[in-house]
Design a protein around this motif. Structure first.
Motif, PDB file in Angstrom:
ATOM      1  N   ASN A  64      -6.195   7.376 -11.453  1.00  0.00           N
ATOM      2  CA  ASN A  64      -7.588   7.561 -11.027  1.00  0.00           C
ATOM      3  C   ASN A  64      -8.521   6.503 -11.621  1.00  0.00           C
ATOM      4  O   ASN A  64      -9.559   6.186 -11.036  1.00  0.00           O
ATOM      5  N   TYR A  65      -8.140   5.960 -12.775  1.00  0.00           N
ATOM      6  CA  TYR A  65      -8.944   4.903 -13.405  1.00  0.00           C
ATOM      7  C   TYR A  65      -8.908   3.629 -12.544  1.00  0.00           C
ATOM      8  O   TYR A  65      -9.921   2.963 -12.363  1.00  0.00           O
ATOM      9  N   ARG A  89       0.364  13.301  -2.228  1.00  0.00           N
ATOM     10  CA  ARG A  89      -0.606  13.686  -3.257  1.00  0.00           C
ATOM     11  C   ARG A  89      -0.704  12.536  -4.262  1.00  0.00           C
ATOM     12  O   ARG A  89       0.256  11.792  -4.456  1.00  0.00           O
ATOM     13  N   THR A  90      -1.867  12.417  -4.879  1.00  0.00           N
ATOM     14  CA  THR A  90      -2.006  11.377  -5.903  1.00  0.00           C
ATOM     15  C   THR A  90      -1.000  11.600  -7.028  1.00  0.00           C
ATOM     16  O   THR A  90      -0.515  10.647  -7.638  1.00  0.00           O
ATOM     17  N   ARG A  91      -0.664  12.847  -7.269  1.00  0.00           N
ATOM     18  CA  ARG A  91       0.337  13.151  -8.296  1.00  0.00           C
ATOM     19  C   ARG A  91       1.700  12.557  -7.923  1.00  0.00           C
ATOM     20  O   ARG A  91       2.453  12.108  -8.789  1.00  0.00           O
ATOM     21  N   GLU A 101      -6.000   2.918   2.163  1.00  0.00           N
ATOM     22  CA  GLU A 101      -6.584   1.851   2.988  1.00  0.00           C
ATOM     23  C   GLU A 101      -6.068   0.485   2.551  1.00  0.00           C
ATOM     24  O   GLU A 101      -5.770  -0.375   3.378  1.00  0.00           O
ATOM     25  N   PHE A 134      -7.742   3.438  -9.219  1.00  0.00           N
ATOM     26  CA  PHE A 134      -8.079   3.699  -7.812  1.00  0.00           C
ATOM     27  C   PHE A 134      -8.765   5.061  -7.733  1.00  0.00           C
ATOM     28  O   PHE A 134      -8.161   6.073  -8.045  1.00  0.00           O
ATOM     29  N   ARG A 135      -9.999   5.063  -7.300  1.00  0.00           N
ATOM     30  CA  ARG A 135     -10.812   6.265  -7.382  1.00  0.00           C
ATOM     31  C   ARG A 135     -10.342   7.399  -6.480  1.00  0.00           C
ATOM     32  O   ARG A 135     -10.617   8.561  -6.745  1.00  0.00           O
ATOM     33  N   SER A 136      -9.676   7.061  -5.376  1.00  0.00           N
ATOM     34  CA  SER A 136      -9.264   8.124  -4.456  1.00  0.00           C
ATOM     35  C   SER A 136      -7.978   7.743  -3.734  1.00  0.00           C
ATOM     36  O   SER A 136      -7.631   6.561  -3.631  1.00  0.00           O
ATOM     37  N   LYS A 137      -7.309   8.744  -3.210  1.00  0.00           N
ATOM     38  CA  LYS A 137      -6.124   8.515  -2.399  1.00  0.00           C
ATOM     39  C   LYS A 137      -6.489   7.717  -1.153  1.00  0.00           C
ATOM     40  O   LYS A 137      -5.738   6.834  -0.721  1.00  0.00           O
ATOM     41  N   GLN A 138      -7.643   8.022  -0.573  1.00  0.00           N
ATOM     42  CA  GLN A 138      -8.086   7.337   0.640  1.00  0.00           C
ATOM     43  C   GLN A 138      -8.235   5.832   0.401  1.00  0.00           C
ATOM     44  O   GLN A 138      -7.792   5.012   1.215  1.00  0.00           O
ATOM     45  N   LYS A 139      -8.863   5.472  -0.712  1.00  0.00           N
ATOM     46  CA  LYS A 139      -9.071   4.061  -1.034  1.00  0.00           C
ATOM     47  C   LYS A 139      -7.740   3.344  -1.213  1.00  0.00           C
ATOM     48  O   LYS A 139      -7.529   2.236  -0.697  1.00  0.00           O
TER      49      LYS A 139
END
Length: 210
Positions: A51-52, A35-37, A62, A54-59
């Motif tokens: 989140n500021y 989880r991003t958390r 990668e 890196f916009r998403s966990k997926q990004k």
């Protein structure tokens, strides 16, 4: 002007801190279970700051995946394209480099194996693995050895699969092997050190013509 530089330095430091935390968590838990958390907690920052950057966990995943595979592949490409070494030298060099690397980063093999199965297209699109392998000095040396009757197996992938399997599998199966043989971590690492010299012998015996 100094303040702007300090700010840039701070931003870069935070971004690298997040990436290192993500690397640790992804290696340990994989993409699906992370989880991003979890990453924010590992980096000791709040979720909004993560989140500021890196916009998403997926990004973020990668980036970590490509960096990990790039380093892994880059090491091999350097060895495979060395015109000054023969096939035996290349086997020995790859065995030594990767045993040293995985001993330091033992979670890398399971991370790579799990994620390759989940998203092979990502790696093939981002890394020119096919082109590099087929145009490598190793490939040409292998073809020449086959033509001269020194190697019995004409497909170079068998050569590489045997080599990589002998290096990587013990690390993937490490908990099972250690438990079954009552071996501690120090003894296991000592065994892997010995494999640096044993693997080239085994590969030569498997691949050479009778």
């Amino acid at each position: 002007m100094a303040k702007a530089k300090d700010s840039d330095k701070k931003d870069f430091s935070t971004e690298e801190k997040i990436k290192e935390a993500a690397r640790i968590v992804f290696y340990r838990k994989g993409f699906a279970a992370t989880r991003t958390r979890d990453i924010a907690e590992e980096a000791e920052i709040n979720l909004a700051l993560l989140n500021y950057y890196f916009r998403s966990k997926q990004k973020l995943f990668e980036i970590i995946m490509i960096e990990t595979l790039s380093g892994f592949v880059r090491n091999m490409i350097t060895v495979l394209n060395d015109e000054k070494t023969n096939l035996d030298d290349k086997v020995s060099e790859i065995a030594t480099r990767y045993i040293d690397l995985i001993t330091k980063e033992p979670d890398i093999p399971t991370f790579i194996v799990a994620e390759i199965r989940s998203n092979p297209d990502l790696l093939l699109n981002k890394l020119p693995i096919r082109e590099v392998l087929m145009n490598s000095v190793f490939f040409k040396q292998h073809q020449q050895a086959v033509a001269e009757g020194k190697i019995k197996e004409p497909n170079p992938l068998h050569f590489l699969m045997n080599l990589i399997g002998l290096i990587v599998f013990p690390f993937i199966a490490k908990p099972l092997l250690m438990g079954a043989s009552d071996t501690n971590a120090a003894a296991f690492n000592e065994m892997m050190e010995k494999r640096k010299t044993l693997i080239p012998v085994w590969i030569k015996a498997m691949m050479q013509a009778e």
